[in-house]
Design a protein around this motif. Structure first.
Motif, PDB file in Angstrom:
ATOM      1  N   ILE A  90      30.093  47.985  47.740  1.00 33.99           N
ATOM      2  CA  ILE A  90      29.897  46.619  47.252  1.00 33.99           C
ATOM      3  C   ILE A  90      29.337  45.788  48.402  1.00 33.99           C
ATOM      4  O   ILE A  90      29.852  45.857  49.529  1.00 33.99           O
ATOM      5  N   ASP A  91      28.311  45.029  48.115  1.00 32.70           N
ATOM      6  CA  ASP A  91      27.703  44.177  49.133  1.00 32.70           C
ATOM      7  C   ASP A  91      28.506  42.893  49.243  1.00 32.70           C
ATOM      8  O   ASP A  91      28.212  41.890  48.592  1.00 32.70           O
ATOM      9  N   GLY A  92      29.576  42.951  50.018  1.00 31.47           N
ATOM     10  CA  GLY A  92      30.444  41.795  50.181  1.00 31.47           C
ATOM     11  C   GLY A  92      31.726  42.193  50.879  1.00 31.47           C
ATOM     12  O   GLY A  92      31.972  43.364  51.146  1.00 31.47           O
ATOM     13  N   VAL A  93      32.552  41.218  51.153  1.00 29.64           N
ATOM     14  CA  VAL A  93      33.816  41.431  51.845  1.00 29.64           C
ATOM     15  C   VAL A  93      34.939  41.542  50.819  1.00 29.64           C
ATOM     16  O   VAL A  93      35.075  40.687  49.943  1.00 29.64           O
ATOM     17  N   PHE A  94      35.724  42.609  50.917  1.00 26.93           N
ATOM     18  CA  PHE A  94      36.852  42.826  50.015  1.00 26.93           C
ATOM     19  C   PHE A  94      37.828  43.795  50.668  1.00 26.93           C
ATOM     20  O   PHE A  94      37.457  44.536  51.566  1.00 26.93           O
TER      21      PHE A  94
END
Length: 126
Positions: free
Chosen positions: A105-109
C-alpha cells in the motif's frame, strides 16, 4: 458458553497476494486463531486426549501459510478453516485473523488484517 484456546501471533513467511512480485518475493504473515470448544473434560481429566493439541494446530496453520500461494487473505483464511475443522473434530467454532503488515500500500499504516469466524457445520457435514 464455549471455552476457547487461542494461538496468537503465529508468524510465517508466505507468497500470497494479488501482485506478481508478492508471489516471488514473499512476505511475513501473522495468524491469530481462536478455537471454541468444550474444555470441561480436559479440565477434569488433565489428559491431552480430552483437548486440542495446539502444537499440532500450529503445524497445520504453518503448512497452509507456507504452502501454495493464494491471491486473497480471505481465501487463505478459508483454507485454514477447512484444514482445522477437518483435522480437529473437537473444535466447534473458529475465528481466524490474518495479518499482512507488509501489504503493498502506498502510504503509512501499521497492519492490514481480515477477521473471519465460522462454525464447524459450515465446513463439515455430519
Amino acid at each position: 458458553m464455549k471455552d476457547c484456546i487461542v494461538l496468537e501471533g503465529m508468524e510465517f513467511f508466505g507468497r500470497h497476494g494479488v501482485m506478481a512480485e508478492e508471489n516471488v518475493l514473499g512476505q511475513r504473515f501473522i495468524i491469530d486463531l481462536s478455537m471454541y470448544l468444550d474444555l470441561r473434560a480436559a479440565g477434569a481429566s488433565d489428559d491431552l486426549n480430552d483437548t486440542v493439541n495446539y502444537g499440532k494446530v500450529y503445524s497445520t496453520v504453518q503448512r497452509i501459510v507456507q504452502g501454495e500461494p493464494v491471491k486473497l487473505l480471505e481465501h487463505l483464511a478459508d483454507r485454514i478453516f477447512t484444514a482445522v475443522f477437518a483435522e480437529y473434530p473437537m473444535i466447534e467454532d473458529l475465528r481466524v485473523v490474518v495479518h499482512k503488515p507488509g501489504a503493498p500500500i502506498d502510504g503509512v499504516f501499521n497492519d492490514v488484517k481480515i477477521k473471519m469466524k465460522r462454525q464447524r457445520s459450515e465446513y463439515i457435514k455430519e
